[in-house]
Scaffold this active site. Structure first.
Site, PDB file in Angstrom:
ATOM      1  N   ARG B 289       0.864  -1.179   0.000  1.00  0.00           N
ATOM      2  CA  ARG B 289       0.000   0.000   0.000  1.00  0.00           C
ATOM      3  C   ARG B 289       0.899   1.227   0.000  1.00  0.00           C
ATOM      4  O   ARG B 289       1.501   1.558   1.020  1.00  0.00           O
ATOM      5  CB  ARG B 289      -0.869  -0.045   1.264  1.00  0.00           C
ATOM      6  CG  ARG B 289      -2.081   0.863   1.257  1.00  0.00           C
ATOM      7  CD  ARG B 289      -2.630   0.994   2.659  1.00  0.00           C
ATOM      8  NE  ARG B 289      -1.764   1.850   3.445  1.00  0.00           N
ATOM      9  CZ  ARG B 289      -1.555   1.723   4.759  1.00  0.00           C
ATOM     10  NH1 ARG B 289      -2.141   0.784   5.442  1.00  0.00           N
ATOM     11  NH2 ARG B 289      -0.743   2.558   5.385  1.00  0.00           N
ATOM     12  N   HIS B 293      -3.449   4.397   4.688  1.00  0.00           N
ATOM     13  CA  HIS B 293      -4.568   3.441   4.714  1.00  0.00           C
ATOM     14  C   HIS B 293      -5.816   4.073   4.097  1.00  0.00           C
ATOM     15  O   HIS B 293      -6.443   3.534   3.212  1.00  0.00           O
ATOM     16  CB  HIS B 293      -4.840   2.997   6.149  1.00  0.00           C
ATOM     17  CG  HIS B 293      -6.135   2.270   6.295  1.00  0.00           C
ATOM     18  ND1 HIS B 293      -6.332   1.013   5.773  1.00  0.00           N
ATOM     19  CD2 HIS B 293      -7.313   2.637   6.877  1.00  0.00           C
ATOM     20  CE1 HIS B 293      -7.583   0.626   6.031  1.00  0.00           C
ATOM     21  NE2 HIS B 293      -8.187   1.587   6.696  1.00  0.00           N
ATOM     22  N   TYR B 302       4.095   4.737  11.678  1.00  0.00           N
ATOM     23  CA  TYR B 302       4.350   3.306  11.848  1.00  0.00           C
ATOM     24  C   TYR B 302       5.208   2.664  10.768  1.00  0.00           C
ATOM     25  O   TYR B 302       5.456   1.477  10.789  1.00  0.00           O
ATOM     26  CB  TYR B 302       3.034   2.529  11.995  1.00  0.00           C
ATOM     27  CG  TYR B 302       2.038   2.757  10.868  1.00  0.00           C
ATOM     28  CD1 TYR B 302       2.139   2.044   9.674  1.00  0.00           C
ATOM     29  CD2 TYR B 302       0.999   3.683  11.000  1.00  0.00           C
ATOM     30  CE1 TYR B 302       1.227   2.242   8.649  1.00  0.00           C
ATOM     31  CE2 TYR B 302       0.088   3.891   9.977  1.00  0.00           C
ATOM     32  CZ  TYR B 302       0.204   3.167   8.808  1.00  0.00           C
ATOM     33  OH  TYR B 302      -0.684   3.375   7.803  1.00  0.00           O
TER      34      TYR B 302
END
Ligand SMILES: Cc1ncc(C[n+]2csc(CCOP(=O)(O)OP(=O)(O)O)c2C)c(N)n1
Lengths: 328, 395
Positions: B289, B293, B302
């Protein structure tokens, strides 16, 4: 010709007729095939309609309801059996987040006509998780319709009407009444039957209205019979439909009698009775001689079988509430 | 703490066979994957997996150019959606950036009669189904909740509750079998999309059980984009995801999810197996990805920039472009034309999104039940009367 059969057998006949009338109707659940269900409600159906119409599923409730949604999208009309009330929760997500919302989120383009049959309530001396009354959870969910039958004649017609309905219907079966007998017109056309989403006055009366559904209807009728000996003429209404509730029928009765007592096994806190009390108060305020009273299960987990009779509303508790209503 | 005890949340012991699935930096995972087009644009022609299955593709020049056009188009539309979100025109957007090849390859592999069950990110599959790309924008703009006919488009509604649609797909696939629509080359097949995070859901695992037991004609297409919001793959699984299939009794296969040809070839084969009556397959499309998100997410919290950088070298579009150029089947004019056409499509999309009216508030009462409800009807009426009681009310 009317036949005298048990409530369980009436459901079995109703399911059979639904399977006969519509090739898209499929029954699915745990042990519904060869065994005929743990309560034998689907007895003999797999033998006569085959394993594709009466499907023994893997043991997973979310899977039962989730795959039924897919079958419904495909054009089938699944009738799902949840083995016991306390085991519906693994499927809760699918029922509340998917079944209830498909029609809405698709702007009416996707229908999931399905029936979720749940044997509910206590009084059979069962081990925990087998005696619960989770109907309020589903009645609280927009997009679901919720009904409960209380006698063999209604069981026979209501299950067929629920299956014929394009609405998703959660169908609560009073398991402790499965063995009670009554007259059922097996040949009567469904088109002339009493509507699915309508309450029914089972015993007309003038002094107070008892409101019950499912297993508690019998208790309410017994209480009314006992009260008659004391000279009190109670009206008993079988709600039959919990979502939507047939409020016009209830209001009409309470405006006449001036008193209402709601009876259910489920805990009282935020239960069906709470909503009925609120609505009756809003609509019938000037007719009421006393507050709407509730006779319900206590706000505790369903207790051990040896004390369940003290948990469940019974004739004495109902009559006590009637006394309190008259004493107001 | 006693010897040998592990702290909660500690690192689990390595799997017995040492199969580490996710290599930070985006190298091919240990155990490999099916790849037909390398990141450098080298066409491998065919690959044979350990079980002896050979996957190959041999498209016409026009078809290769078609893949490129699809990839560029869905990325461009996606970028437009991201921009629309930033400008406040969409409430949220779930970007497919980086996952174009997985989606276009599998989307093109579907035959017309096949049915797809997406998550909320399969805009590329939607596009490949020939659906107007505006269709899901009502959902993201907040003017409706999807509102399309799953059967008309052979494309189910976007499903936001993680994993739920895999059961719907499985039930639908059971219906395909019951309708007698399997067992021949023109049979029907069903594809269920889901992410790596979804593989931890009970419902997804139940759908694997069901599909196996009922030999459902379906393909489980997992886009392993390495993250479920912030949580990396290691938090979802101890073994490579494709190997889960073995436990349910059907084949699992991993593909280079950034390779549109592998995605096409393996999905096409799996769908055809399904329609022929050979049951389900799990495909793990190993991808990344590239964006957040959703537009509400901040991935810098993260993951590190170098990881993202290393995946850029595996871009799903660049390799097709390199291949086309190397083969001399597309020139600068072609690439410019594709960009320009995509730009125009995006512009058109933007204009139509901006023109999407807010619904009349009273329509919130629509379509609660097929057979209506007196309670909802009464509330609608009261709502109408309440709003009409305000002078100059627009309702
Ligand atoms: C049942 C459920 N839990 C939590 C969420 C919130 N949520 C939305 S997307 C997401 C991560 C999904 O990850 P993955 O399945 O890998 O798919 P991806 O978004 O990476 O495509 C979460 C936790 C949700 N939508 N549904």
């Amino acid at each position: 010709m009317a036949e005298t059969i048990t409530l369980g057998k009436a459901l079995n006949h109703g399911l059979r007729r639904a399977l006969e009338n519509d090739p898209k109707v499929v029954i699915m659940g745990e042990d519904v095939g060869k065994l005929g269900g743990v309560f034998r409600i689907t007895d003999g159906l797999q033998k006569d309609f085959g394993e594709d119409r009466v499907i023994d599923t893997p043991l997973a409730e979310a899977g039962i309801i989730g795959t039924a949604v897919g079958l419904a999208i495909r054009g089938y009309r699944p009738v799902c059996e949840i083995q016991f009330d306390g085991f519906v929760f693994p499927a809760y997500n699918q029922i509340v987040a998917q079944v209830a919302k498909m029609f809405y989120r698709s702007k009416g383009k996707v229908r999931v006509p399905m029936v979720i049959r749940i044997p509910f309530g206590g009084g059979i001396g069962a081990v925990e998780h087998h005696s619960e009354s989770p109907e309020a959870y589903f009645s609280h969910t927009p997009g679901l319709k919720v009904v409960s039958c209380a006698n063999p004649a209604d069981a026979y017609t209501m299950i067929q009407q629920a299956i014929n309905s394009d609405d998703p219907v959660v169908f609560f079966e009073p398991k402790r009444r499965y063995w009670e007998k009554g007259e059922v017109e097996l040949e009567a056309p469904l088109s002339g039957a009493y509507p699915l989403h309508a309450a029914r006055v089972l015993r007309p009366g003038t002094d107070a209205t008892l409101l019950a559904y499912g297993p508690m209807v019998r208790v309410a009728l017994d209480a009314a019979a006992a009260a008659a000996e004391d000279g009190r003429n109670l009206e008993v209404i079988d709600l039959r439909t919990l979502s939507p509730v047939d409020y016009p029928a209830i209001f009409e009765s309470v405006r006449r009698t001036g008193r209402a007592v709601v009876v259910h096994e489920a805990p009282g806190n935020l239960g069906i009775g709470a909503e009925l009390a609120a609505r009756i108060t809003e609509e019938c305020f000037y007719s009421l001689e006393a507050p709407v009273l509730r006779v319900t299960g206590y706000d505790i987990p369903y207790p051990a079988a040896r004390v369940e009779e003290d948990f469940l509303p019974d004739l004495d508790r109902v009559l006590d509430a009637v006394d309190r209503s008259f004493g107001w | 703490m006693a010897k040998g005890e592990r702290k909660a949340g500690g690192k689990p012991p390595a799997p017995a066979d040492g199969a580490v699935d996710r290599i930070p930096g985006g190298d091919a995972p240990a155990g490999g994957f099916v790849q037909l087009l390398t990141p450098d644009g080298e066409h491998l022609g065919s690959v044979t997996t350990a079980d002896g299955t050979t996957y190959s593709v041999d498209f016409t020049d026009e078809e290769y150019r078609g893949f490129y056009r699809d990839l560029v188009t869905v990325r461009r539309l996606d970028a437009e959606a991201t921009a629309l979100q930033r400008q406040g025109e969409l409430g949220i957007w779930a970007s497919l950036l980086g996952q174009e090849a997985a989606q276009v390859g599998s989307g093109r592999a579907l035959r017309q009669q096949d049915m797809a069950f997406p998550t909320y990110r399969e805009h590329g599959v939607l596009y490949c189904r020939g659906i107007d790309p505006i269709m899901p924008f009502g959902l993201f703009r907040g003017v409706d909740q999807g509102g399309w006919d799953a059967n008309e488009h052979k494309f189910n509604g976007y499903t936001i509750v993680i994993g739920s649609q895999t059961l719907h797909a499985t039930g639908y696939a059971m219906g395909v079998t019951m309708d007698g629509k399997t067992g021949s080359p023109d049979g029907e097949a069903v594809i269920a999309y889901f992410g790596d995070g979804a593989t931890s859901q009970g419902e997804v695992n139940e759908s694997f059980v069901w599909a196996g037991v009922f030999n459902a004609p379906m393909v489980f297409f997992c886009q392993n984009n390495q993250y479920a919001i912030s949580e990396p793959l290691e938090r979802q699984t101890r073994i490579p995801l494709y190997r889960r299939a073995a436990g349910y009794g059907f084949p699992g296969i991993r593909i280079d999810g950034n390779d549109v040809l592998a995605s096409y070839a393996v999905t096409r084969a799996a769908l055809d197996n399904a329609r022929n009556g050979q049951g389900p397959t799990l495909i793990e499309a190993y991808t990344y990805r590239m964006g957040a998100h959703t537009s509400s997410d901040d991935p810098t919290r993260y993951r590190i920039a170098s990881e993202v950088e290393s995946w850029k070298a595996k871009d799903p579009i660049a390799r097709v472009k390199a291949f086309l150029a190397k083969q001399q089947v597309a020139d600068a004019d072609f690439f410019a034309e594709v960009d320009e056409t995509a730009r125009k499509l995006a512009l058109d999309l933007r204009e139509r999104v901006l023109a999407m009216p807010d619904p009349q508030p009273v329509t919130m009462f629509d379509h609660v039940y097929p057979n209506s409800s007196p309670e909802v009807d009464a509330q609608r009426k009261a709502f109408d009367e309440y709003h009409a009681s305000f002078e100059g009310s627009g309702h």
